[in-house]
Design a protein around this motif. Structure first.
Motif, PDB file in Angstrom:
ATOM      1  N   GLU A 578       0.864  -1.180   0.000  1.00 58.34           N
ATOM      2  CA  GLU A 578       0.000   0.000   0.000  1.00 58.34           C
ATOM      3  C   GLU A 578       0.906   1.237   0.000  1.00 58.34           C
ATOM      4  OE1 GLU A 578      -3.531   1.593   2.864  1.00 58.34           O
ATOM      5  OE2 GLU A 578      -2.926  -0.508   3.081  1.00 58.34           O
ATOM      6  N   PHE A 579       0.595   2.209  -0.827  1.00 56.85           N
ATOM      7  CA  PHE A 579       1.412   3.433  -0.865  1.00 56.85           C
ATOM      8  C   PHE A 579       0.583   4.643  -0.458  1.00 56.85           C
ATOM      9  CE2 PHE A 579       4.193   0.703  -3.157  1.00 56.85           C
ATOM     10  CZ  PHE A 579       5.464   1.245  -2.995  1.00 56.85           C
ATOM     11  N   GLU A 580       1.195   5.522   0.331  1.00 57.31           N
ATOM     12  CA  GLU A 580       0.542   6.781   0.692  1.00 57.31           C
ATOM     13  C   GLU A 580       1.529   7.908   0.430  1.00 57.31           C
ATOM     14  OE1 GLU A 580      -0.919   6.740   4.684  1.00 57.31           O
ATOM     15  OE2 GLU A 580      -2.115   4.943   4.333  1.00 57.31           O
ATOM     16  N   GLU A 581       0.990   9.070   0.119  1.00 57.76           N
ATOM     17  CA  GLU A 581       1.858  10.206  -0.213  1.00 57.76           C
ATOM     18  C   GLU A 581       1.405  11.441   0.555  1.00 57.76           C
ATOM     19  OE1 GLU A 581       1.957  10.910  -4.391  1.00 57.76           O
ATOM     20  OE2 GLU A 581       3.940  11.818  -4.309  1.00 57.76           O
ATOM     21  N   TYR A 582       2.334  12.119   1.197  1.00 60.94           N
ATOM     22  CA  TYR A 582       2.011  13.340   1.947  1.00 60.94           C
ATOM     23  C   TYR A 582       3.018  14.434   1.603  1.00 60.94           C
ATOM     24  CZ  TYR A 582      -0.868  10.276   4.832  1.00 60.94           C
ATOM     25  OH  TYR A 582      -1.800   9.379   5.264  1.00 60.94           O
ATOM     26  N   TYR A 583       2.591  15.659   1.837  1.00 63.46           N
ATOM     27  CA  TYR A 583       3.519  16.779   1.674  1.00 63.46           C
ATOM     28  C   TYR A 583       4.205  17.029   3.011  1.00 63.46           C
ATOM     29  CZ  TYR A 583       5.282  21.502   1.016  1.00 63.46           C
ATOM     30  OH  TYR A 583       6.103  22.599   0.960  1.00 63.46           O
TER      31      TYR A 583
END
Lengths: 596, 292
Positions: A578-583
């Protein structure tokens, strides 16, 4: 909730609010047992803690006596500092008697008597001239007035003028108070609580107090003037200034007397040389005593408080014997299987360890009284408003938001420029917290932070975190109710496996790994582990190298990442993850990647 | 002479009615409001039905307290057949109204039949575990005072932990309590919240927040082990409850890890009821441990 209970609740809320407004007055009187300037805050937090922990949905069947007992139990568990614990013991005794719901004047007297017994008994070395004296005088005066009035509340209020007189006499009972020119702070706090009751009938203005730094400065000027006169035997501008000083404005009783005596001394030139010499010597002694009363040698540095609970009854005598030699100001309160312990010691860790032999430690706090004392006597002293705060120092607006949401009380985003000592001191002081847990996202900030911690007014516990991810890891362990035992576990900061990706600005070689300008390189555990021309390849190799049984990869994009969908690209390479992306917004690295 | 004891409760037990090993047991069903329409659990209107609607239709639902009339009818129906009625009620801090009604009913029948209202300080799962343990106690003991005391012991020794991927279900249902601190995280986190029987406030409290189900399960198991150590527990009754199949891997992981690391006397796999699904939401699961 029944009307009677609502009224009691309202009364206590009002008293609590009244006390908060006057806590600083009490703080400024705090000289005994240690001048750390927090008696007011401790009493305020004790009352507030008791009230805020009362369950919201109480059964309608609850009676006033039971409700008061509930407040008392919570007060005991939430008590802070010597005065807070003694107050809670007094209230415990009172509510033990009132549990029978008999609020007649006779039973209230029995309750006050029991309150006094419990408070004196629970204090290891009870001293007169303190809050205990006012409690005992309340009992005597109440018993005197009782025959003339029916309403117990009115009887208590009628005792207040007498208690004011007793408070004014506390300096005669406790020499340190006289030396310092103040009345007892705990006693004053106790009186304010009663005045909170009285306020229902009429109000009284709490007297102004001279800030302590100003009193000490005036005293120091006067002392220097007298010492100089010994050596130079000539008049000075300071002498004229002191002669014209309006002593009426000096609210500190001892300093007022010193100034008055010095003014008399300066005016009077008719005495013999020997008499003047002796008078001057006595005055210098006075100023030195006044100074030392507010600057004592703090023998036991840490005010340590714990609550211990067991599934069996705890032997309080054995508990006392176990720790009594660790320090002074020992107070043990509670009963059955839960006890609250207060002690001033230089070995808080040993105390905690020994107490844990008796059960589980369910709460604890350790205050550095030397640090608090320094704050108290300084010209820019801070009024503490919080017991503990969590302070994070991080680069990146994104991380700032993430950490705030995870429960940090204050997050400073330093962007590209690492903070100066002054900036950190200002921020630490602005938290108005007695204890601060401070954690930076860069080891380079640690030295600055350590220096700032030594200069600021709070007790600072530095967590030697190394990057933004370790701050997230730290805060993931923080629940609503900060538990030092768990939260300060340093292991928490290394809980999340992660690496950083950056881009080389010039050609170099680090750890025998050649890096060309424009190459991407991966840092893990402070070492460069991979380099390469293509971002996605470098990230893929790093994940493959570090991946064990983790299921989520999180990408935190830095400030300089523009339109690059690294997470989406990696998802194709690792369809099972599972991939998540945040700033994140960090400036130091292009990406942080975590494996969880 | 044997004392005739009836146990009553409601359908927020966290276990199916078939799992209750007691013949003299009756229960009421909580009303569930979706929009303005009221539902009670049936073969059609189940937890799965509601969870599916949460996901597909983005509906909101709430529960209502049991009515005085329903409770009175239940007592009336049984008053002549029993010497003692034990009412296992959800935590009074979770629903003050339900507990107050139970107390009013008890008062009403004072002198006619003895009623013990057990304020469980629990909801989903916890109510059921206390019920199961109380049945064991009743089978061994028939003295009312003893039952009352043992019930109190059960309450303070029962602990529930819930993994709720979306805390908004608890929030909208007005049951968020102190776990409110976990709301609104920028980072996607798995909040672990709990109902601690030894907490007199009886509110939902934050236990911790993790990123993966594996981490959340470890947190729960560590917390339970700490509690067991604190309570010197030797008898453990456990109920694991989940609403849908979306997290079966996580739930199986929890079960396996739990059985391998904690000495369990009785392990029950519970069932989520319609009313419980309102608060748990899709993907949520929980575990209750009774240490007495």
């Amino acid at each position: 909730m029944r009307r009677e209970i609502s009224e009691i609740k309202q009364l206590f809320d009002n008293i609590s609010e009244y006390f908060w407004r006057h806590k600083e007055y009490v703080n400024r009187l705090n000289v005994f047992p240690v001048p750390d300037g927090d008696t007011g805050l401790n009493i305020a937090l004790t009352i507030q803690g008791a009230l805020s922990n009362i369950p919201g949905n109480l059964p309608d069947t609850i009676l006033a006596g039971e409700y008061l007992k509930l407040i008392s139990d919570n007060m005991l568990l939430n008590s802070r500092g010597c005065s807070g614990v003694i107050l809670s013991l007094f209230f415990e005794g009172i509510t033990e008697v009132l549990e029978n719901n008999d609020f007649s004047r006779e039973n209230i007297l029995r309750a006050i008597e029991k309150g006094c017994i419990t408070a004196y008994k629970g204090t290891d070395n009870p001293r007169e001239g303190t809050m205990l004296t006012l409690m005992s005088e309340l009992k005597k005066k109440y018993s005197e007035i009782m025959t003339t009035k029916e309403n117990p509340l009115e009887i208590i209020i009628d005792c207040i003028p007498h208690l004011r007189e007793v408070l004014d006499k506390t300096p005669d009972m406790l020499p340190i108070l006289k030396q310092s020119g103040v009345v007892d702070s705990g006693g004053a706090g106790f009186l304010i609580i009663l005045e909170g009751l009285e306020r229902e009938f009429n109000s009284r203005k709490i007297p102004e107090t001279l800030p302590l730094f100003a009193a000490l400065r005036i005293n120091s000027v006067v002392k220097n003037l007298l010492v100089k006169r010994f050596s130079h035997k000539k008049r000075s501008d300071t002498g004229t200034l002191v002669q014209n000083l309006g002593a009426g404005n000096i609210t500190n009783a001892r300093l007022h007397k010193i100034i008055h005596n010095v003014q008399q001394y300066l005016k009077n030139r008719t005495h013999s040389h020997n008499n003047r010499y002796r008078a001057r010597e006595a005055l210098i002694k006075d100023t030195k005593e006044f100074e030392s009363s507010w600057n004592p040698d703090i023998r036991y540095r840490y005010c340590t408080e714990l609550t211990v609970s067991s599934d069996k009854d705890i032997d309080s005598q054995a508990l006392k014997e176990q720790i009594i030699n660790y320090g002074d100001s020992l107070i043990i309160s509670g009963r059955g299987n839960t006890f609250k312990i207060h002690i001033h010691t230089n070995k808080p860790d040993s105390v905690i360890k020994d107490i844990s032999l008796f059960g589980n430690i369910i709460s604890r706090k350790v205050d550095d009284m030397k640090k608090q004392h320094r704050n108290f006597i300084s010209f820019d002293s801070i009024e503490y408003e919080n017991e503990q705060s969590v302070f994070c120092i991080v680069s990146g607006e994104g991380f700032k938001k993430i950490l705030q949401n995870l429960g940090a009380d204050y997050v400073y985003d330093y962007g590209k420029r690492k903070p100066s000592v002054k900036k950190l001191v200002d921020l630490l002081n602005s938290l108005k917290s007695k204890n601060v847990i401070a954690a930076p996202d860069d080891r380079d900030i640690l030295m600055t932070l350590k220096y700032a911690a030594s200069l600021c007014k709070a007790n600072v516990f530095i967590v030697e975190s190394k990057d933004a991810i370790s701050l997230i890891s730290l805060l993931m362990g923080k629940t609503n109710k900060i538990n030092n035992t768990n939260f300060l576990s340093r292991d928490r900061i290394n809980n999340i496996k992660h690496f950083m990706i950056s881009k080389a600005a010039k050609e170099s070689s680090i750890d025998d790994i050649p890096i060309k300008k424009g190459d991407f390189f991966v840092i893990c555990d402070n070492k460069i582990i991979l380099t390469g021309r293509e971002l996605k390849d470098v990230a893929t190799k790093a994940i493959n190298k570090l991946l064990n049984d983790e299921s989520i990869i999180t990408v935190y994009n830095g400030l300089h990442v523009k339109g690059n969908k690294l997470a989406a690209g990696l998802k194709n390479k690792f369809p099972g993850l599972e991939f998540e992306e945040y700033y994140g917004g960090q400036t130091q690295y292009l990406y942080y990647l975590t494996l969880e | 002479m044997n004392m005739r004891i009836l146990i009553i409760s409601a359908d927020n037990l966290g276990i199916s009615i078939e799992q209750v090993p007691y013949q003299h047991f009756e229960y009421l069903k909580y009303p569930v409001l979706v929009g303005e329409k009221e539902y009670r659990e049936t073969e059609t209107f189940t937890a799965s039905w509601l969870l599916e609607r949460f996901i597909k239709e983005k509906i909101t639902a709430k529960s209502s307290s049991l009515s005085r009339a329903e409770m009175t009818d239940l007592i009336e129906k049984n008053i002549n057949n029993y010497d003692l009625i034990i009412h296992i009620v959800m935590g009074s801090n979770m629903s003050a109204a339900t507990f107050n009604i139970a107390e009013e009913v008890r008062e009403k029948y004072k002198g006619k039949v003895n009623i013990i209202n057990v304020d469980t300080r629990q909801v989903v799962g916890g109510v059921g575990v206390i019920l199961l343990r109380l049945i064991d106690i009743i089978k061994e003991n028939e003295k009312e005072e003893e039952i009352r005391n043992r019930a109190r012991e059960l309450v303070v020794n029962t602990f529930s932990y819930y993994v709720t991927p979306d805390l908004n279900y608890l929030y909208r249902g007005g049951r968020i309590g102190k776990a409110k601190a976990f709301l609104g995280s920028v980072l996607r986190v798995l909040p672990v919240v709990g109902l601690m029987g030894d907490d007199p406030e009886g509110e939902v409290v934050p236990i911790g927040q993790e990123r993966t189900y594996k981490q959340a399960n470890s947190l729960i198991i560590n917390s339970i082990m700490e509690k067991m150590n604190e309570k010197k527990a030797d008898k453990i009754t456990v109920s694991i409850i989940s609403g849908d199949e979306s997290n079966s891997e996580a739930i199986n992981g929890l079960r396996q890890e739990f059985v391998s690391s904690v000495p369990v006397e009785k392990l029950v796999t519970g069932k989520l009821h319609l009313v419980e699904a309102i608060y748990m939401g899709p993907g949520g699961y929980g575990i209750t441990v009774c240490m007495k």
